[in-house]
Design an enzyme around this catalytic site. Sequence first.
Site, mmCIF file in Angstrom:
data_model
loop_
_atom_site.group_PDB
_atom_site.id
_atom_site.type_symbol
_atom_site.label_atom_id
_atom_site.label_comp_id
_atom_site.label_asym_id
_atom_site.label_seq_id
_atom_site.Cartn_x
_atom_site.Cartn_y
_atom_site.Cartn_z
ATOM 1 C CB CYS A 111 -0.948 -0.004 1.195
ATOM 2 S SG CYS A 111 -1.890 -1.524 1.303
ATOM 3 C CG HIS A 247 -3.185 3.228 2.563
ATOM 4 N ND1 HIS A 247 -3.813 2.912 1.370
ATOM 5 C CD2 HIS A 247 -3.097 2.068 3.271
ATOM 6 C CE1 HIS A 247 -4.098 1.624 1.368
ATOM 7 N NE2 HIS A 247 -3.677 1.097 2.498
ATOM 8 C CG ASN A 277 -6.571 -1.041 1.669
ATOM 9 O OD1 ASN A 277 -5.943 -0.627 0.703
ATOM 10 N ND2 ASN A 277 -5.979 -1.453 2.779
HETATM 11 O O1 UT7 Z 1 -3.293 -1.504 3.838
HETATM 12 C C1 UT7 Z 1 -3.147 -2.205 5.028
HETATM 13 C C2 UT7 Z 1 -4.129 -3.311 5.027
HETATM 14 N N1 UT7 Z 1 -4.631 -3.772 6.273
HETATM 15 C C3 UT7 Z 1 -5.231 -3.051 7.224
HETATM 16 O O2 UT7 Z 1 -5.309 -1.845 7.178
HETATM 17 C C4 UT7 Z 1 -5.839 -3.817 8.357
HETATM 18 C C5 UT7 Z 1 -5.900 -3.019 9.635
HETATM 19 N N2 UT7 Z 1 -6.817 -3.700 10.586
HETATM 20 C C6 UT7 Z 1 -8.126 -3.506 10.552
HETATM 21 O O3 UT7 Z 1 -8.628 -2.733 9.764
HETATM 22 C C7 UT7 Z 1 -8.967 -4.240 11.583
HETATM 23 O O4 UT7 Z 1 -8.121 -4.955 12.452
HETATM 24 C C8 UT7 Z 1 -9.998 -5.219 10.949
HETATM 25 C C9 UT7 Z 1 -11.073 -4.417 10.251
HETATM 26 C C10 UT7 Z 1 -9.321 -6.161 9.991
HETATM 27 C C11 UT7 Z 1 -10.675 -6.023 12.039
HETATM 28 O O5 UT7 Z 1 -11.282 -5.145 12.984
HETATM 29 P P1 UT7 Z 1 -11.059 -5.373 14.545
HETATM 30 O O6 UT7 Z 1 -11.776 -4.306 15.235
HETATM 31 O O7 UT7 Z 1 -9.571 -5.488 14.790
HETATM 32 O O8 UT7 Z 1 -11.804 -6.722 14.772
HETATM 33 P P2 UT7 Z 1 -11.252 -8.066 15.418
HETATM 34 O O9 UT7 Z 1 -10.356 -8.775 14.482
HETATM 35 O O10 UT7 Z 1 -10.767 -7.789 16.821
HETATM 36 O O11 UT7 Z 1 -12.579 -8.898 15.530
HETATM 37 C C12 UT7 Z 1 -13.634 -8.520 16.452
HETATM 38 C C13 UT7 Z 1 -14.789 -9.487 16.274
HETATM 39 C C14 UT7 Z 1 -14.372 -10.949 16.268
HETATM 40 O O12 UT7 Z 1 -15.399 -11.685 16.872
HETATM 41 P P3 UT7 Z 1 -15.268 -12.165 18.409
HETATM 42 O O13 UT7 Z 1 -14.041 -13.032 18.449
HETATM 43 O O14 UT7 Z 1 -15.133 -10.909 19.215
HETATM 44 O O15 UT7 Z 1 -16.540 -12.907 18.629
HETATM 45 C C15 UT7 Z 1 -14.330 -11.298 14.796
HETATM 46 O O16 UT7 Z 1 -14.551 -12.663 14.556
HETATM 47 O O17 UT7 Z 1 -15.399 -9.232 14.998
HETATM 48 C C16 UT7 Z 1 -15.477 -10.462 14.253
HETATM 49 N N3 UT7 Z 1 -15.350 -10.162 12.860
HETATM 50 C C17 UT7 Z 1 -16.402 -9.890 12.055
HETATM 51 N N4 UT7 Z 1 -17.719 -9.860 12.300
HETATM 52 C C18 UT7 Z 1 -18.531 -9.541 11.263
HETATM 53 C C19 UT7 Z 1 -14.207 -10.061 12.114
HETATM 54 N N5 UT7 Z 1 -14.512 -9.753 10.844
HETATM 55 C C20 UT7 Z 1 -15.861 -9.640 10.789
HETATM 56 C C21 UT7 Z 1 -16.758 -9.334 9.744
HETATM 57 N N6 UT7 Z 1 -18.084 -9.304 10.029
HETATM 58 N N7 UT7 Z 1 -16.355 -9.082 8.494
#
Ligand code: UT7
Length: 320
Positions: A111, A247, A277
């Site tokens: 990115c 970004h 993204n």
């Molecule tokens: O260019 C660089 C590319 N990458 C990035 O920029 C990634 C940066 N990171 C992020 O944007 C975030 O970490 C994510 C959007 C990927 C994830 O958000 P988060 O707030 O860190 O969520 P998490 O991974 O802590 O997950 C929280 C909960 C989990 O459920 P439990 O374990 O609390 O029951 C996940 O299983 O949300 C769940 N979850 C979802 N639920 C519905 C994860 N993805 C999803 C989804 N829909 N798509």
Amino acid sequence: MTARIIGIGAYAPEQVVTNQDLTKFLDTNDAWIRERTGIGARHVSTSEGTSALATEAAKRAIADAGISPEEIEIVIVATSSPDRAFPSAAADVQGAIGAKHAVAFDITAACSGFIYALHIVQGFIQAGIYKTALIIGAETLSKVLDWTDRSSCILFGDGAGAAVVRADETGVVKTLVGSDGTKNDVLYCQARSLENCLTGGKPELGFMQMDGQEVFKFAVKKVPEIVNAILEETGTDREAVQHYLLHQANIRILEAASRRLKVPMDKIPVNIERYGNTSAASIPILLDEMHRDGRLKRGDTLVMAGFGAGLTWGAALMTW
Ligand code: UT7
């Protein structure tokens, strides 16, 4: 002499996939995706590859610059999702647009790729080697996403953005880039494996793997750090900057940067709702939108900053 962007163009494939569309095959919902990322929809290519998207964006940038493709001396495509391992996407673009005097090659900085490309052409221009360059960020990440992994596939979209860059008295004031390869496992995509008839296996291709929380933590720390560094090193007041083009990875990363930098959100443009993204394409797509809708004025001071797999990061401060 420095590098000045004299033309900008962008292109995204026609098909739009909304969050609601994803719920047809993924355990997710529109509210979660919007709240946690700011994304509402993304473009997904069904027929055009990375080189085709890059070529269309390049044609638009060249038309905007009002130059002939034959004036271009160097074409760099920043991509993590080329159509082929070789030749480069840049070679495809060079051939398609008729930039017959240009050297063409790709770079991979995920990115941060567009900022890396600007950094490279800035060096060539300062050294007096080239005067006119075409830099492009282009991705079809949809083909390397694991569409069963709801924590990564919801984030990304396809698209391309291009800029014609020319030697001028004003333009880029400074670029700043960096890498940390010790964190190369936080976000990656395995290319073709070593398996073959001699090693006894079948060649395989990987999908993107991401530790979202690690990338998030890195981004909210690194983006303000590099923006502050470039302001300090150029002796620029944060208030003197009209737009901070960061970004487009997650609205929460942009909001965290706004808080840490003490820069209001109205100076941090956002289009992630419609594109997701788009990796190396995100900053030039945003530049193009702002150029076309009149938000960018000649003479404005802009800061651009990106971060991504590698890990990589980069920032640029320039006069538009
Ligand atoms: O260019 C660089 C590319 N990458 C990035 O920029 C990634 C940066 N990171 C992020 O944007 C975030 O970490 C994510 C959007 C990927 C994830 O958000 P988060 O707030 O860190 O969520 P998490 O991974 O802590 O997950 C929280 C909960 C989990 O459920 P439990 O374990 O609390 O029951 C996940 O299983 O949300 C769940 N979850 C979802 N639920 C519905 C994860 N993805 C999803 C989804 N829909 N798509």
